[in-house]
Design an enzyme around this catalytic site. Structure first.
Site, short mmCIF file in Angstrom:
data_model
loop_
_atom_site.label_atom_id
_atom_site.label_comp_id
_atom_site.label_asym_id
_atom_site.label_seq_id
_atom_site.Cartn_x
_atom_site.Cartn_y
_atom_site.Cartn_z
N ASP A 1 -17.02 -8.63 29.02
CA ASP A 1 -16.61 -7.37 28.40
C ASP A 1 -15.90 -7.69 27.09
OD1 ASP A 1 -16.06 -4.72 27.97
OD2 ASP A 1 -14.56 -4.53 29.55
N GLU B 1 -20.79 -4.82 26.98
CA GLU B 1 -20.55 -5.45 28.27
C GLU B 1 -21.85 -5.66 29.03
OE1 GLU B 1 -18.59 -3.24 31.44
OE2 GLU B 1 -18.77 -1.40 30.28
#
Length: 356
Positions: A12, A107
């Site tokens: 992420d 992500e």
């Protein structure tokens, strides 16, 4: 024969849009930055960590963000730039594994059960990926490493920003038990409030409930919640997954019946939905309005265009047309949602509506 344990990484990017803006404009570094919206209206698409210390978050109305942080700097989004950086990052992922499931531009899940470059562990692979991202893009990423997607995603948020967290199989159930349920992927604010009313505040509280109890209160989400509370998630990383829809919805604290108030609420929902649409890099041609009455009757109305809907204004205009056709609603409205579907292009996973 015992089933092999998966090795999953969730990567992420840290405050991705805002970090790109700070990277490209040194004057923004160290300052509270909001991408999207404006000082007058709109919704924040992303916030820098400096802004987050004031409580500014993505999908927050700009006026609320400005109240929390009067010195907030609004920057218009540059989605073409973000997509370009995202492509760089995905090229790095592809060096380590073919099993990559993007969730958005910033992500993704990676299955690194096969150690392609003999680095020795999933942790070492995650460290190598983070180092490559920093070297190639000048940005930082956080990563969670675990044996399933649910825990890997939780772990990636544990040491943000620029952090790494590894949760081995033996520690999975205890890790989940220690966390507030509002951090669980799939538990939005509305569900979190329902859980709180039932005395379910942590993973341990959730684990204490039977599957039958969860079915009674949360319906078809019960099996997922039951497994998640025990650190169980059998979903594989899926490299090719066509997105079906992206949207947002909001449940109101007080039922709305005034047409002006309903149109204003729809504008907020549309803004929040468009943030996710832009973030996913997708285009669609069908807008669907969801309206829930005070007595919980739920209706949907949809309108399709010949070509893709490419602007927030067009998206909202179609939603307003659908809403106008349903007015008046004397008994009041408790929820409004707006979704884009008929996806023409995309690489994100099917997305549940964002709960505001």
């Amino acid at each position: 024969m015992e089933k092999a344990t998966r090795k999953i990484i969730h990567v992420d990017m840290d405050a991705f849009y805002a970090s790109v803006e700070q990277r490209d404009d040194p004057a923004l570094r160290g300052r509270p930055v909001a991408v999207g919206g404006s000082r007058a209206r709109g919704v924040v698409a992303a916030a820098s960590y400096e802004a987050r210390t004031f409580g500014v978050r993505s999908a927050m109305p700009s006026v609320t963000a400005l109240r929390r942080c009067p010195d907030l700097i609004f920057v218009p989004p540059r989605f073409d730039v973000y997509r370009g950086v995202s492509q760089q990052i995905r090229a790095i992922f592809a060096h380590y594994t073919d099993a990559v499931e993007p969730l958005s531009l910033d992500e993704a899940y990676l299955d690194v059960s096969v150690d392609r470059h003999a680095l020795g562990s999933a942790k070492a692979i995650a460290e190598a990926i983070r180092a490559r991202i920093r070297a190639d893009t000048g940005l930082t990423a956080s990563a969670g490493v675990s044996y399933n997607k649910f825990i890997a995603k939780l772990a990636s948020d544990q040491n943000k920003p620029d952090g790494l967290c590894v949760i081995p199989p033996a520690a999975g159930a205890a890790f989940v038990a220690s966390l507030p349920v509002k951090r669980f992927h799939g538990v939005g604010p509305v569900t979190a409030r329902r859980m709180e009313a039932l005395g379910i505040l942590t993973g341990a509280d959730l684990r204490a409930r039977s599957l039958a109890e969860l079915h009674a209160h949360f319906g078809k989400a019960a099996p997922y919640l039951y497994g998640a509370a025990r650190g169980i998630d059998e979903r594989p990383v899926r490299s090719h997954r066509d997105a079906k829809s992206v949207g947002a919805e909001r449940t109101f604290e007080t039922n709305l019946s005034d047409p002006a108030a309903l149109h204003a609420a729809l504008a907020r929902v549309a803004d929040a939905a468009w943030v996710r649409i832009e973030r996913s890099g997708m285009a669609g041609r069908t807008v669907t309005l969801k309206l829930r009455h005070a007595d919980f009757r739920t209706i949907t109305r949809a309108r399709s265009q010949a070509g893709p809907i490419t602007s927030a204004a067009h998206f909202l205009a179609l939603g307003e047309t659908l809403l106008a056709a349903l007015l008046p609603v004397p008994d009041g409205v408790r929820l409004l949602g707006l979704t884009l579907s008929g996806i023409a292009r995309g690489d994100a996973e099917p997305t549940q509506p964002l709960l505001l």
